[in-house]
Design an enzyme around this catalytic site. Structure first.
Site, PDB file in Angstrom:
ATOM      1  N   HIS A   1       3.829  -2.317   2.855  1.00  0.00           N
ATOM      2  CA  HIS A   1       3.707  -0.748   2.600  1.00  0.00           C
ATOM      3  C   HIS A   1       5.298  -0.623   1.790  1.00  0.00           C
ATOM      4  CE1 HIS A   1       0.789  -0.463   5.562  1.00  0.00           C
ATOM      5  NE2 HIS A   1       0.037   0.322   5.067  1.00  0.00           N
TER       6      HIS A   1
ATOM      7  N   ASP B   1       0.915  -1.176   0.007  1.00  0.00           N
ATOM      8  CA  ASP B   1       0.000  -0.026  -0.023  1.00  0.00           C
ATOM      9  C   ASP B   1       0.738   1.345   0.158  1.00  0.00           C
ATOM     10  OD1 ASP B   1      -2.155  -1.645   0.130  1.00  0.00           O
ATOM     11  OD2 ASP B   1      -3.076  -0.706   2.150  1.00  0.00           O
TER      12      ASP B   1
END
Length: 248
Positions: free
Chosen positions: A210, A50
């Site tokens: 991430h 992400d």
């Protein structure tokens, strides 16, 4: 025909990996052996990232994925011209591109369902332009569908948003394995331990990580995570619209 004389000996190397040695000898004393390697599919792992792309972390993650011949899924946020080549590389190397939203500002995107959908559509058009026509319908809501921060701006918005997303043709994904790299996990070993302890056999494991700026520890843990999955019989795939969604 000496098929009936073949003998086999099976050895379990790990929980999901076996070696079977076959041995045969004919009446003239000619001998032959062969080893079959068997990997039992324990389940599937979807590595997702992400908040990217970032100029520092994303290219290095792509290098590792390419070296390991593994495909992943990147849920992007809005990006400038300086990152367009990274997005093109993600697409060209066969990874899945998902939409995390043009903005990640909760106070802006969670004002209304329309604002939230526009946030996805703006990024969708950006990705389409960057890739030369690829239209992603995969989305991940900032904070996930179970987030509680959105109620500060619009009570009940997530219940409405999940329905509205389907009307717009989007397929949304949360996760069931959290690396916690955006929380308390600060080292590569902590991230690795969180992931391997969360992966479970017999299911689709969607791993949240991430690749935004500063997530060096995530990049450093990635190769070891991939090796663990392969050694333990998990298939590693990228998310597509046909993947059964994991949702909160």
């Amino acid at each position: 025909d000496i098929t009936g004389r073949v003998k086999a000996n099976m050895k379990q190397v790990t929980d999901n990996y076996y070696e079977i040695e076959y041995y045969v000898e004919d009446s003239s004393g000619n001998k032959s052996t062969c080893i079959r390697k068997v990997m039992v599919n324990a389940g599937t792992v979807f590595l997702t990232f992400d908040d990217g792309p970032s100029e520092e972390i994303t290219p290095e993650i792509l290098d590792i994925l390419k070296e390991k011949n593994v495909k992943a899924t990147f849920f992007l946020v809005g990006y400038g011209e300086n990152k367009e080549e990274i997005v093109k590389r993600i697409y060209d190397e066969g990874h899945s591109i998902g939409l995390h939203g043009f903005s990640h500002d909760y106070s802006v995107i969670y004002q209304s369902v329309d604002a939230l959908m526009n946030n996805f559509m703006t990024l969708q058009e950006m990705v389409k332009t960057t890739t030369g026509g690829y239209e992603s319908n995969l989305i991940r809501f900032p904070g996930g569908t179970s987030n509680t921060v959105s109620r500060n701006y619009c009570v009940g918005i997530m219940s409405q948003a999940t329905v509205k997303a389907g009307e717009y043709g989007y397929v949304y994904f949360d996760w069931n394995v959290d690396s916690n790299d955006a929380g308390g996990a600060k080292t590569a070993d902590e991230i690795y331990q969180n992931v391997i302890s969360g992966i479970q056999p017999g299911r689709n494991n969607v791993v949240l990580m991430h690749d935004s700026s500063g997530h060096t520890a995530t990049k450093d843990a990635l190769e070891k995570i991939i090796d663990y999955c392969i050694l333990n019989g998990y298939q590693i795939k990228s998310i597509t619209e046909d993947t059964v969604p994991v949702t909160h």
